[in-house]
Design a protein around this motif. Structure first.
Motif, short mmCIF file in Angstrom:
data_model
loop_
_atom_site.label_atom_id
_atom_site.label_comp_id
_atom_site.label_asym_id
_atom_site.label_seq_id
_atom_site.Cartn_x
_atom_site.Cartn_y
_atom_site.Cartn_z
N GLY A 101 -9.59 3.24 36.38
CA GLY A 101 -9.75 1.81 36.62
C GLY A 101 -10.61 1.07 35.62
O GLY A 101 -10.95 -0.09 35.84
N HIS A 102 -10.98 1.72 34.52
CA HIS A 102 -11.78 1.02 33.51
C HIS A 102 -10.87 0.29 32.52
O HIS A 102 -9.75 0.71 32.29
N ASP A 103 -11.39 -0.79 31.93
CA ASP A 103 -10.67 -1.51 30.88
C ASP A 103 -11.00 -0.87 29.55
O ASP A 103 -12.18 -0.79 29.19
N VAL A 104 -9.98 -0.45 28.82
CA VAL A 104 -10.19 0.29 27.58
C VAL A 104 -9.81 -0.58 26.39
O VAL A 104 -8.74 -1.18 26.38
N VAL A 105 -10.69 -0.63 25.40
CA VAL A 105 -10.36 -1.25 24.12
C VAL A 105 -10.61 -0.20 23.04
O VAL A 105 -11.71 0.37 22.98
N VAL A 106 -9.58 0.07 22.25
CA VAL A 106 -9.70 1.10 21.21
C VAL A 106 -10.03 0.45 19.87
O VAL A 106 -9.45 -0.57 19.51
N ALA A 107 -10.98 1.07 19.14
CA ALA A 107 -11.23 0.67 17.74
C ALA A 107 -11.16 1.94 16.90
O ALA A 107 -11.83 2.93 17.21
N ASP A 108 -10.32 1.92 15.89
CA ASP A 108 -10.14 3.12 15.06
C ASP A 108 -9.69 2.67 13.68
O ASP A 108 -8.96 1.68 13.56
N ASN A 109 -10.13 3.38 12.64
CA ASN A 109 -9.64 3.02 11.30
C ASN A 109 -8.44 3.87 10.89
O ASN A 109 -7.95 3.78 9.78
N PHE A 110 -7.99 4.74 11.80
CA PHE A 110 -6.82 5.60 11.60
C PHE A 110 -6.94 6.50 10.38
O PHE A 110 -5.95 6.90 9.80
N SER A 111 -8.18 6.83 9.99
CA SER A 111 -8.35 7.71 8.83
C SER A 111 -7.91 9.13 9.17
O SER A 111 -7.55 9.89 8.29
N ASN A 112 -7.96 9.48 10.46
CA ASN A 112 -7.49 10.82 10.83
C ASN A 112 -6.62 10.76 12.08
O ASN A 112 -6.67 11.65 12.93
N SER A 113 -5.86 9.69 12.19
CA SER A 113 -4.98 9.56 13.36
C SER A 113 -3.85 8.61 12.99
O SER A 113 -3.89 7.96 11.95
N SER A 114 -2.89 8.51 13.92
CA SER A 114 -1.74 7.65 13.66
C SER A 114 -1.71 6.52 14.67
O SER A 114 -1.90 6.75 15.87
N PRO A 115 -1.39 5.29 14.20
CA PRO A 115 -1.25 4.19 15.17
C PRO A 115 -0.15 4.49 16.20
O PRO A 115 -0.12 3.89 17.27
N ALA A 116 0.73 5.45 15.87
CA ALA A 116 1.81 5.79 16.80
C ALA A 116 1.27 6.30 18.15
O ALA A 116 1.96 6.22 19.16
N VAL A 117 0.04 6.80 18.14
CA VAL A 117 -0.52 7.31 19.40
C VAL A 117 -0.66 6.17 20.42
O VAL A 117 -0.61 6.39 21.63
N LEU A 118 -0.80 4.93 19.92
CA LEU A 118 -1.06 3.81 20.83
C LEU A 118 0.11 3.56 21.78
O LEU A 118 -0.09 3.29 22.96
N GLN A 119 1.34 3.71 21.25
CA GLN A 119 2.51 3.56 22.14
C GLN A 119 2.53 4.64 23.21
O GLN A 119 2.86 4.38 24.37
N ARG A 120 2.16 5.84 22.80
CA ARG A 120 2.12 6.94 23.78
C ARG A 120 1.07 6.66 24.86
O ARG A 120 1.27 6.95 26.03
N LEU A 121 -0.05 6.10 24.42
CA LEU A 121 -1.11 5.79 25.38
C LEU A 121 -0.63 4.73 26.37
O LEU A 121 -0.86 4.84 27.58
N GLU A 122 0.08 3.73 25.84
CA GLU A 122 0.58 2.68 26.74
C GLU A 122 1.57 3.25 27.74
O GLU A 122 1.57 2.88 28.92
N GLN A 123 2.37 4.20 27.27
CA GLN A 123 3.33 4.86 28.16
C GLN A 123 2.59 5.59 29.29
O GLN A 123 2.96 5.51 30.45
N LEU A 124 1.51 6.27 28.92
CA LEU A 124 0.76 7.05 29.92
C LEU A 124 -0.05 6.16 30.85
O LEU A 124 -0.18 6.44 32.04
N ILE A 125 -0.59 5.08 30.28
CA ILE A 125 -1.46 4.20 31.06
C ILE A 125 -0.62 3.25 31.93
O ILE A 125 -1.05 2.78 32.97
N GLY A 126 0.59 2.96 31.45
CA GLY A 126 1.49 2.09 32.21
C GLY A 126 1.21 0.62 32.02
O GLY A 126 1.62 -0.22 32.81
#
Ligand SMILES: NC(=O)c1ccc[n+]([C@@H]2O[C@H](COP(=O)([O-])OP(=O)(O)OC[C@H]3O[C@@H](n4cnc5c(N)ncnc54)[C@H](O)[C@@H]3O)[C@@H](O)[C@H]2O)c1
Length: 338
Positions: A24-49
């Motif tokens: 139930g918390h509101d999440v805001v992500v900040a990342d420079n994607f130096s070791n990750s992919s922005p593609a993870v964000l869609q997956r997160l939205e899928q999981l979070i709904g």
């Protein structure tokens, strides 16, 4: 709570974001994607709904952080944003000190200026250096054997000093042992760039046929089967601990450090065997020389985390292997295919 998750697109930050949103918390992500992919964000939205607010932002960017803090008020920050490879830190110490330490200074200053006084920080069992005995509790002497470890030590010290200077500042540093596994959906997991540094992702790639065999560093350690023993912890247990820590921060005075581990050692060969059973695949391996700086055994005494947070690891090695293999099988190229 409204929580800023710095490094939230990475392996542990992404899993924690899912658990945070689920509680139930509101999440805001900040990342420079130096070791990750922005593609993870869609997956997160899928999981979070639902939609997830995310910013491409470097924690060393003071004006960028100030702008974010001025637009909305945050109750707390979870700080995962760091470079984490021991080998790379030996080759690029300046980058590690700049990214990890300078990044933490800029973030802490932006928090202070915005009046945000709650922090959960990603520390590591690496702050125990070469432990004299196991299990390791939080009062064990701290030291570092490489530049990465030194950055974690300095970051913890910085947080100590900020807490000492400001009695309202509340912080918990979570000292992870060996995080492995993936979300049970198989939608998010660990997606290393290039050759994996850690055992589990390497084993996954060998099982998938992407790498020929596993090198096991040392078969003559004084352990159950001669191979190194570590405390592997499922990333979902770790994620839950962050949310527990966040929800308990109000009762904390100053800076509290807690071990996150299962409290049980597992050898390399025991992990390989468990993975072979979970995946139904052979894991060819060869024993090679020990690596400098490695220790025979390291596992946590996790009782303080239980006492302070009511948290305890719930998932075992079988769960870790099953979930890591599901993630690997569903995403052989990590997030690259998304
Ligand atoms: N995975 C482990 O084995 C392990 C063990 C102990 C501690 N830790 C610590 O936990 C944290 C998270 O680890 P992880 O495994 O999820 O790593 P990760 O690399 O997957 O995640 C870190 C995230 O932070 C981002 N990042 C790095 N520097 C940044 C910066 N300057 N500004 C904004 N974003 C930045 C990266 O792009 C990445 O998305 C790190 O601080 C790491 O040192 C990890």
């Amino acid at each position: 709570m409204r929580v800023l998750v710095c490094g939230g697109a990475g392996y542990i930050g992404s899993h924690t974001s899912v658990v945070l949103a689920g509680r139930g918390h509101d999440v805001v992500v900040a990342d420079n994607f130096s070791n990750s992919s922005p593609a993870v964000l869609q997956r997160l939205e899928q999981l979070i709904g639902r939609a997830l607010e995310a910013h491409c932002l470097d924690v060393r960017d003071g004006p960028g952080l100030a702008a974010l803090f001025s637009k909305q008020s945050f109750d707390a920050v979870l700080h995962f944003a760091a470079l984490k490879s021991v080998g790379e830190s030996c080759a690029r110490p300046l980058d590690y000190f700049d990214n990890n330490i300078a990044g933490t200074i800029v973030l802490l200053r932006a928090m202070r200026d915005a009046g945000v006084a709650r922090l959960v920080f990603s520390s590591s069992a690496t702050v125990y250096g070469e432990p004299a005995s196991v299990p390791i509790d939080e009062d064990a002497p701290l030291s570092a054997t490489n530049p990465y470890g030194r950055t974690k030590l300095v970051m913890e010290q910085l947080i100590d000093d900020v807490c000492a200077a400001d009695p309202d500042f509340q912080a918990i540093s979570l000292r992870y042992f060996n995080p492995v596994g993936a979300h049970p959906s198989g939608l998010i997991g660990e997606a290393p760039n290039g050759i994996p540094n850690n055992l589990m992702p390497y084993v996954c790639q060998v099982a998938a046929g992407q790498r020929e065999s596993l090198q096991v560093y040392g078969g003559d350690w004084p352990t159950v089967d001669g191979t190194g023993v570590r405390d592997y912890i499922h990333v979902m247990d770790l994620a839950r601990a962050h949310v527990d820590a966040l929800e308990k921060l109000d009762g904390v005075r100053g800076h509290l450090a807690l071990n996150l581990g299962v409290g049980r050692g597992v050898s390399v060969l025991q992990l390989v065997q468990a993975f072979a059973e979970a995946s139904g695949r052979q894991i060819p391996y060869r024993i090679v020389d020990r690596r400098e700086g490695d220790v025979a055994e390291a596992w946590a005494d996790p009782r303080r985390a239980h006492a302070m947070l009511g948290w305890r690891a719930q998932l075992g090695v079988e769960d870790m292997c099953r979930d890591a293999w599901r993630w690997q099988s569903m995403n052989p190229e990590g997030y690259a295919e998304t």
